[in-house]
Design an enzyme around this catalytic site. Sequence first.
Site, PDB file in Angstrom:
ATOM      1  CE1 TYR A   1      -6.810  -2.717   4.064  1.00  0.00           C
ATOM      2  CE2 TYR A   1      -7.214  -0.581   3.042  1.00  0.00           C
ATOM      3  CZ  TYR A   1      -6.331  -1.522   3.546  1.00  0.00           C
ATOM      4  OH  TYR A   1      -4.993  -1.277   3.524  1.00  0.00           O
TER       5      TYR A   1
ATOM      6  CB  SER B   1       1.958  -4.513   0.859  1.00  0.00           C
ATOM      7  OG  SER B   1       0.666  -3.945   0.938  1.00  0.00           O
TER       8      SER B   1
ATOM      9  NE  ARG C   1      -1.833  -1.746   2.843  1.00  0.00           N
ATOM     10  CZ  ARG C   1      -2.034  -3.037   3.106  1.00  0.00           C
ATOM     11  NH1 ARG C   1      -2.971  -3.388   3.950  1.00  0.00           N
ATOM     12  NH2 ARG C   1      -1.305  -3.971   2.518  1.00  0.00           N
TER      13      ARG C   1
ATOM     14  CD  GLN D   1       0.992   0.556  -5.437  1.00  0.00           C
ATOM     15  OE1 GLN D   1       1.807   0.535  -6.365  1.00  0.00           O
ATOM     16  NE2 GLN D   1      -0.236   0.107  -5.571  1.00  0.00           N
TER      17      GLN D   1
ATOM     18  CG  ASP E   1       1.924  -1.085   2.020  1.00  0.00           C
ATOM     19  OD1 ASP E   1       1.987  -1.331   3.237  1.00  0.00           O
ATOM     20  OD2 ASP E   1       0.934  -1.360   1.320  1.00  0.00           O
TER      21      ASP E   1
END
Length: 342
Positions: free
Chosen positions: A226, A131, A120, A125, A128
């Site tokens: 995270y 997501s 990620r 992006q 991904d």
Amino acid sequence: MQISILKEKHFFEQRVAATPESIKFLRSIGLDVLIEKEAGLLSGFSNEDYQSFGAKIVDRSECFQSDICICVRMPSKEDINLFKKNIILIGMLNPYNNKNLFGDLVRNYVTTFCMELIPRISRAQNMDVLSSQANLAGYRSVIDAAGQFTRAFPMMMTAAGRINPAKVMVLGVGVAGLQAIATAKRLGAVVYASDVRKSAAEQIESVGGRFIEVDGMDDFEDESGYAKPLTPEFIQKVNDTVCQVASDADVIITTARIFGRPAPITVPASAVSNFKPGSVVVDMNADVGGNCELTKPGEVFITENGVTIVGTTNLPGELSTTASMLYSNNMVTFLSTLVSQE
């Protein structure tokens, strides 16, 4: 070079790995496209839609003889044994729960790419899948909650009386949680949200939510964005604070997920016993055990004290057309880096 697209065989999976529009791109990078008959039917795409962009409709067995095979979920053991040697398989293959099948893939000389393991990072992006699918899951969780809730979400002033807005509580604010907050807010609810990352407060407020802060909260966020591991004592403190607020909520949406591990319990049975009759819990992680201790994966049921618990195991799949479009966009972007166009 040939690429094939499988029809998903899991009974709850309606998505497809490529949309008709994506066929145009696959052909532009030099791939001949084979798609299993009726692979896109549950996502609203007919065989004729794919053919109009140059795809060839084939039987399942022919898909196993291509150079690249793409899918949404891991094929069965029987399918894997039919793959030709050195084929490339790409999809959300869930290596943590499919260890035995990966042994079969190795024995059959199948090269695999797990889309959910793509880092990620900024330049990835648009590949991904976590997501893109979580965004839809967050939206759908609120729609499902509204469907189960026996009152209206927005405040209304009517000749017959005033209707107060619903109070929605979102536990965890990653991609799915933020979309859930935004959707509930658009529907007119008052939205509260919690997260162990202090930096999440600004994100929550930016989409219309109200941040619930726990006493003693530090910034439990690592360099990648995270949440860091928490002590059992602080986890208990977070759960106690959040469940106290949630006891007055009309809708509770849980989003906490640890990749490759069972979902952590953020709503214990004791908390549900204190929720209001008529309230709704949507557990977004029912497929990996559930955040709510009482969740029954794949079921919607009402507890003895009148709380509805929704355990849908494939929320993005309930929006199969849109989910397939986003997934196929992720897929073709990844393929553009894999296939030489020379």
